[in-house]
Design an enzyme around this catalytic site. Structure first.
Site, PDB file in Angstrom:
ATOM      1  N   PRO A 356       0.975  -1.116  -0.133  1.00 58.89           N
ATOM      2  CA  PRO A 356       0.005  -0.020  -0.001  1.00 58.89           C
ATOM      3  C   PRO A 356       0.828   1.321  -0.035  1.00 58.89           C
ATOM      4  O   PRO A 356       2.171   1.249   0.115  1.00 58.89           O
ATOM      5  CB  PRO A 356      -0.950  -0.246   1.149  1.00 58.89           C
ATOM      6  CG  PRO A 356      -0.019  -1.109   2.022  1.00 58.89           C
ATOM      7  CD  PRO A 356       0.670  -1.913   1.489  1.00 58.89           C
ATOM      8  N   PRO A 357       0.309   2.388  -0.249  1.00 58.78           N
ATOM      9  CA  PRO A 357       0.962   3.683  -0.464  1.00 58.78           C
ATOM     10  C   PRO A 357       1.637   3.941   1.156  1.00 58.78           C
ATOM     11  O   PRO A 357       0.884   3.950   2.170  1.00 58.78           O
ATOM     12  CB  PRO A 357      -0.049   4.708  -0.932  1.00 58.78           C
ATOM     13  CG  PRO A 357      -1.102   3.925  -1.385  1.00 58.78           C
ATOM     14  CD  PRO A 357      -1.131   2.736  -0.798  1.00 58.78           C
ATOM     15  N   VAL A 359       4.472   2.707   2.528  1.00 56.84           N
ATOM     16  CA  VAL A 359       5.135   1.913   3.593  1.00 56.84           C
ATOM     17  C   VAL A 359       6.552   1.745   3.107  1.00 56.84           C
ATOM     18  O   VAL A 359       7.361   1.345   3.855  1.00 56.84           O
ATOM     19  CB  VAL A 359       4.584   0.519   3.305  1.00 56.84           C
ATOM     20  CG1 VAL A 359       3.282   0.346   3.619  1.00 56.84           C
ATOM     21  CG2 VAL A 359       4.783  -0.072   2.025  1.00 56.84           C
ATOM     22  N   GLY A 360       7.265   2.753   2.235  1.00 54.53           N
ATOM     23  CA  GLY A 360       8.631   3.025   2.099  1.00 54.53           C
ATOM     24  C   GLY A 360       9.189   2.132   1.013  1.00 54.53           C
ATOM     25  O   GLY A 360      10.328   1.810   0.869  1.00 54.53           O
ATOM     26  N   LYS A 361       8.410   1.851  -0.179  1.00 53.80           N
ATOM     27  CA  LYS A 361       8.828   1.024  -1.407  1.00 53.80           C
ATOM     28  C   LYS A 361      10.012   1.749  -2.015  1.00 53.80           C
ATOM     29  O   LYS A 361      11.142   1.459  -2.292  1.00 53.80           O
ATOM     30  CB  LYS A 361       7.708   0.786  -2.317  1.00 53.80           C
ATOM     31  CG  LYS A 361       6.462  -0.146  -1.674  1.00 53.80           C
ATOM     32  CD  LYS A 361       5.461  -0.454  -2.717  1.00 53.80           C
ATOM     33  CE  LYS A 361       4.735   0.821  -3.199  1.00 53.80           C
ATOM     34  NZ  LYS A 361       3.898   1.366  -1.979  1.00 53.80           N
ATOM     35  N   SER A 679     -14.032 -15.147   5.067  1.00 54.73           N
ATOM     36  CA  SER A 679     -13.522 -15.115   6.225  1.00 54.73           C
ATOM     37  C   SER A 679     -14.573 -15.126   7.456  1.00 54.73           C
ATOM     38  O   SER A 679     -14.094 -15.403   8.585  1.00 54.73           O
ATOM     39  CB  SER A 679     -12.223 -14.585   6.560  1.00 54.73           C
ATOM     40  OG  SER A 679     -12.702 -13.256   6.590  1.00 54.73           O
ATOM     41  N   LYS A 722      -5.533  -8.659  11.522  1.00 58.75           N
ATOM     42  CA  LYS A 722      -6.864  -9.031  12.232  1.00 58.75           C
ATOM     43  C   LYS A 722      -6.339  -9.394  14.032  1.00 58.75           C
ATOM     44  O   LYS A 722      -7.358  -8.917  14.740  1.00 58.75           O
ATOM     45  CB  LYS A 722      -7.413 -10.208  11.611  1.00 58.75           C
ATOM     46  CG  LYS A 722      -8.094 -10.218  10.638  1.00 58.75           C
ATOM     47  CD  LYS A 722      -8.605 -11.503   9.787  1.00 58.75           C
ATOM     48  CE  LYS A 722      -8.958 -11.253   8.533  1.00 58.75           C
ATOM     49  NZ  LYS A 722      -9.725 -12.794   8.054  1.00 58.75           N
TER      50      LYS A 722
END
Length: 778
Positions: A356-357, A359-361, A679, A722
Site C-alpha cells: 500500500p502507499p 510503506v517505504g517502497k 473469512s 486481524k
C-alpha cells in the site's frame, strides 16, 4: 436634367459594382432580365435605375426588396455594344441618387418606382476638410502610381461632391463601403469616411512594407550565413589535404571511433555521417542527423560503475531508514548476496515491491542504491499510455526522441545503474499502443541484452542494469509482465511499529524541518502518538501520520513565535485543540449478554478491523434478509451458515422445521462500507446458532475463518492485521482454523502476548465449547 418620378423605370441590378452620380461606368451585362431592362431603357429616353445587389453570388433575385440595397442611382444608357456570346457592354452615366419605393416584375424585367432623397448633398455644398482630403489623396495616389493629371483635375473642380465621387473608384474599398458613400447625407461625413479609409490603407501599406523588409533581411542573413559556411567548408577541405583540420562530420567520426561502440552501431553511425557530408549544414535534415549522432555520443556507452557489495553496509543502510519489514529486508539481503557470489546482474530476477502507499517502497530502493554505491534513476510509469514512452519515436516523426530508458541511461552516466520502475501497475493502454507489452522486452533477462529503441534503431545492452519495480496492487499488473517479476510483498505497518517509526524517525525529522526542539519545546509520549494514530489516521503506511504530527508541531511553533507559555508535553486536550475532533472512532466490542451478536474480524487495505455480526429472528416464511452492503461471497457464506445451523438445531432440543417459519435477518454494521470474502463463515454460523438457542457469545472472543458445508474450518489470510485489531479493541480470545496454525508463530509479539489463541479443525469443536447442548426429545 430632371426626371419624372411619377412613372416606373427599368431596374438594372449590379453585382460587385456601384455607380456614382456624375461618373461614367462600363458594365458587362449578361442576365436575361438585365438585357430586357436595357432594351426597354433604350426605347424610353435611355433612363434606367442602377442598384447594387447585397449578395453578389446570387444569380436570381427571389425577393428584390430584400436582395437589393434601398438606395440607387438614376442613370442614362450612353452606349450599348453587343458581343457574339449574347452579352452586351453598356456605358452608363450616373445622374442622381434616389430611394427605391417599390419593385415589381413585368415583361421579363424588374420595374421600380423611385423618389429623390430627402436629405442629399447639393452641388453647391462645401466642406472645410476638402483641402485636407485632396492633400491626402495626392499622397495616396503618389504611392500607387495614379496619373498626376487625374489628381490635378480633382484640385480644379468647383463641385466638391463630384471630386469625391471621382476619388472613390481609386480607393480599395468593399462593395458595402462604396454603397455607404452613396447613402451619406453630408460632405463632412463623406470627408471623414474618405480620410479614415486612406488612414487604414496607409497603415496596411506600412505593415506590408515592414514585413517585406523583414523578409528581405532574413533572406539576406540566410544567404550570408550560407556563403560564410560554404567558405569555411571549402577552407576546411583545403586544410584536410594538408592534414591541418577536419570538417564537422569528420570530427564526429573521430569521436565515434574513440567510443567503444559495437560494430553494428559504428556501421549505422558511419552511414549517417556519409549522408551528412552530402547535405548543406543549414538544411533541416542535417540537424536531424546531427541530433541522432549526438544521442549516441552522449550515452555512457562502455562506462560501468564499481559495485560495493558489503552485506553489513547494506543491512545498516536498510535499518537506518526503515523500521520493521524484516522479511523484505531479508529478501533484499539474499538478492545482494547472490549478486556478490555471481559477480554479475545478468539473468538476476527483477524484484517488484508490492504494498500500500506510504510503506517505504521507493525509499527502500534508494537505500539499496546508496548501499551498493550505484547510480540511481527513477522512471515513473503511472499514467503512461504511449508505447513510444518506452521504445521511443521513429525518426520519421518531427521532434522524435528516444524512450525513457535511453533518457535514464543518459542521466545515470553509466550503463549499470539501478533503475526504479515506479507505479508499474498504473500503466494504461489506448490507440497509441500498450506500454506494458513494450516493457516485456526490457524486463526479460533473455532479451534485454539487445534492447532496440525505435529512435536509436540498433540494439543496446540493458542486461547489467538492476531493475526494481514498485506497485500498489499485484492484480493490476498484466499477467505476462507479472510473470517476469519476483513479487516481494510489503505489508502495512502495525500500530506498535508505527509508534517506533514516529518516535525514532518521523518526530526528529519533523522537528528539524520546523525548527522546534524535540523534548525541550515539544514532547510526545506513547499515549499521545497512539491517540493520533487511532483518532486522526487510518492508513497502512505513515504518510498521514507524519502530516498529522507535523500539523501539531507547527501549532507549537506558532505558540513559540507568539511568546505563549506552555509545557513541552502534548496533552489530549491540546490534540483536539490543534487537530479538531477525532476523525475516526475506536473499534468497540458489542455489549455482553446479547444473543445473536458475535465478534468477527476483517482485513482492509489499511489494516485489520473488528466486524460485529448481528442476527435477528422474525416470524415469517423462512426468508433470509442480509443487509450491510455484503458481497456475493459473504452472502454465500451466510447461506452455508444457515444450512449448518439448521442441521444442528436438534442437538439443542429445537425443531429444525422452525427455520421454515422464521425470517432470518443478518446485518453487519457500517452499512455504507462494502464487505466481502469467506473469512466470516465461522462467525456467521455461531451468530445464527446464538440467535436460535438464545445463548449469548462473549464479545471478547473473536472468530475468523471460512467454513465449508461439512463444517470444516478453512484457512484465511491477513491474520497479523486481524489479530492486532482484535487486541486493540479489547478481545482476549481468538479462535482460528487449524490450517492457520503455521501463521500463529509469525504473529507480532504484542498479539501473541496479549491474546489467547486457539485453533480448530471443525465448527463443532467451537460449538461444544460455547453452547450447552441438550439431548433431543424422543
Amino acid at each position: 436634367m430632371s426626371f419624372d418620378f411619377s412613372k416606373t423605370f427599368p431596374l438594372l441590378p449590379l453585382r460587385d459594382a456601384v455607380v456614382f452620380p456624375m461618373t461614367t461606368r462600363r458594365i458587362l451585362v449578361g442576365r436575361d432580365m438585365s438585357l430586357r431592362a436595357l432594351e426597354y431603357a433604350e426605347n424610353h429616353n435611355n433612363e434606367i435605375v442602377l442598384v447594387a445587389q447585397r449578395d453578389v453570388s446570387e444569380e436570381e433575385l427571389k425577393n428584390p426588396m430584400l436582395d437589393l440595397y434601398s438606395v440607387g442611382v438614376m442613370a442614362r444608357v450612353s452606349n450599348v455594344m453587343p458581343f457574339p456570346n449574347g452579352c452586351v457592354k453598356v456605358v452608363l452615366e450616373g445622374e442622381e441618387v434616389v430611394d427605391l419605393r417599390s419593385i415589381m416584375m413585368a415583361d421579363g424585367f424588374l420595374n421600380v418606382t423611385v423618389s429623390p432623397r430627402k436629405q442629399r448633398i447639393g452641388a453647391k455644398d462645401k466642406t472645410a476638410l476638402f483641402d485636407e482630403v485632396l492633400t491626402r489623396f495626392r499622397e495616396y495616389a503618389t504611392k500607387r502610381n495614379i496619373a498626376e493629371g487625374m489628381v490635378d483635375a480633382f484640385f480644379g473642380m468647383e463641385n466638391q461632391l463630384n471630386a469625391y465621387y471621382g476619388m472613390i473608384p481609386f480607393l480599395q474599398v468593399s462593395l458595402a463601403e462604396k454603397q455607404s458613400f452613396l447613402e451619406v447625407t453630408s460632405l463632412d461625413e463623406m470627408s471623414a469616411k474618405l480620410l479614415a479609409l486612406m488612414d487604414v490603407s496607409e497603415d496596411n501599406e506600412n505593415v506590408l512594407v515592414r514585413v517585406q523588409q523583414n523578409v528581405r533581411q532574413k533572406m539576406a542573413q540566410q544567404q550570408k550565413e550560407w556563403f560564410i559556411t560554404e567558405q569555411i567548408r571549402q577552407l576546411q577541405d583545403e586544410l584536410d589535404g594538408d592534414g591541418a583540420g577536419a570538417s564537422e562530420p569528420d570530427q564526429l567520426l573521430a569521436k565515434i571511433k574513440a567510443k567503444n561502440f559495437t560494430p553494428a552501431i559504428v556501421e549505422k553511425l558511419e552511414d549517417e555521417i556519409g549522408r551528412m557530408k552530402l547535405m548543406q549544414p543549414t538544411s533541416p535534415e542535417y540537424a536531424v542527423s546531427r541530433n541522432y549522432i549526438d544521442w549516441f555520443l552522449n550515452l555512457p556507452y562502455g562506462v560501468y560503475t564499481d559495485t560495493v557489495l558489503n552485506m553489513k553496509k547494506v543491512k545498516s543502510e536498510l535499518d537506518s531508514k526503515h523500521f520493521g519489514l524484516d522479511k523484505v529486508k531479508e529478501r533484499i539481503m539474499e538478492y545482494v548476496a547472490v549478486l556478490k557470489l555471481t559477480g554479475t546482474e545478468r539473468r538476476s530476477p527483477i524484484l517488484c515491491l508490492v504494498g500500500p502507499p506510504g510503506v517505504g517502497k521507493t525509499t527502500l530502493v534508494e537505500s539499496i542504491a546508496s548501499a551498493m554505491q550505484r547510480n540511481f534513476v527513477r522512471i515513473t510509469l503511472g499514467g503512461v499510455r504511449d508505447e513510444a514512452e518506452i521504445r521511443g519515436h521513429r525518426r520519421t516523426y518531427i521532434g522524435a526522441m528516444p524512450g525513457r530508458f535511453i533518457h535514464a541511461l543518459r542521466r545515470a552516466k553509466c550503463m549499470n545503474p539501478i533503475i526504479l520502475l515506479d507505479e508499474i501497475d498504473k500503466m494504461a493502454s489506448d490507440f497509441r499502443g500498450d506500454p506494458a507489452s513494450a516493457m516485456l522486452e526490457v524486463l526479460d533477462p533473455e532479451q534485454n541484452h539487445d534492447f532496440t529503441d525505435h529512435f536509436m534503431e540498433v540494439g543496446l545492452d540493458l542486461s547489467r542494469v538492476l531493475f526494481i519495480a514498485t506497485a500498489n496492487s499485484e492484480s493490476e499488473i498484466p499477467e505476462a509482465l507479472r510473470d517476469r517479476l519476483e513479487i516481494v510483498r510489503l505489508p502495512g505497518y502495525y500500530p506498535h511499529e508505527k509508534l517506533q517509526i514516529a518516535s525514532k524517525y518521523l518526530l526528529p525529522r519533523i522537528c528539524e524541518r520546523t525548527g522546534v526542539k524535540l523534548e525541550e519545546q515539544v514532547s510526545f509520549d506513547e499515549a499521545t502518538v497512539n491517540a493520533v494514530m487511532r483518532g486522526w489516521t487510518r492508513e497502512a503506511g505513515v504518510r498521514e501520520l507524519e502530516r498529522t504530527l507535523e500539523s501539531v508541531v507547527r501549532h507549537r511553533a506558532k505558540e513559540i513565535v507568539m511568546g505563549k507559555k506552555f509545557k513541552p508535553e502534548i496533552t489530549d486536550k491540546q490534540l483536539q485543540e490543534y487537530l479538531g475532533a477525532p476523525r475516526f472512532l475506536d473499534n468497540q466490542l458489542p455489549e455482553p449478554g446479547r444473543p445473536g451478536v458475535v465478534t468477527g474480524l476483517a482485513w482492509t487495505s489499511v489494516g485489520g478491523e473488528i466486524l460485529p455480526i448481528e442476527c435477528m429472528l422474525l416470524s415469517g416464511k423462512g426468508q433470509i434478509i442480509m443487509t450491510g452492503k455484503l458481497g456475493d461471497v459473504m452472502k454465500e457464506s451466510a447461506q452455508i451458515a444457515v444450512s449448518l445451523v439448521r442441521e444442528r438445531l436438534h442437538r439443542f432440543g429445537i425443531d429444525p422445521a422452525i427455520v421454515k417459519k422464521t425470517d432470518i435477518h443478518i446485518h453487519v454494521p457500517e452499512g455504507a462500507v462494502p464487505k466481502d470474502g469467506p473469512s466470516a463463515g465461522i462467525a456467521l454460523t455461531l451468530c445464527l446458532l446464538s440467535a436460535f438457542t438464545r445463548i449469548p457469545v462473549p464479545p471478547d472472543v473473536a472468530f475468523t475463518g471460512e467454513v465449508s458445508l461439512t463444517g470444516a474450518c478453512l484457512a484465511i489470510g491477513g491474520l497479523n492485521e486481524k489479530a492486532l485489531a482484535a487486541l486493540q479493541a479489547g478481545v482476549k480470545t481468538l479462535r482460528l482454523p487449524a490450517q492457520n496454525k503455521k501463521d500463529v508463530d509469525e504473529l507480532p509479539a504484542p498479539a501473541k502476548k496479549g491474546l489467547k489463541i486457539f485453533t480448530h479443525k471443525h465448527i463443532d469443536e467451537i460449538v461444544k465449547i460455547l453452547f450447552v447442548q441438550k439431548k433431543a426429545k424422543k
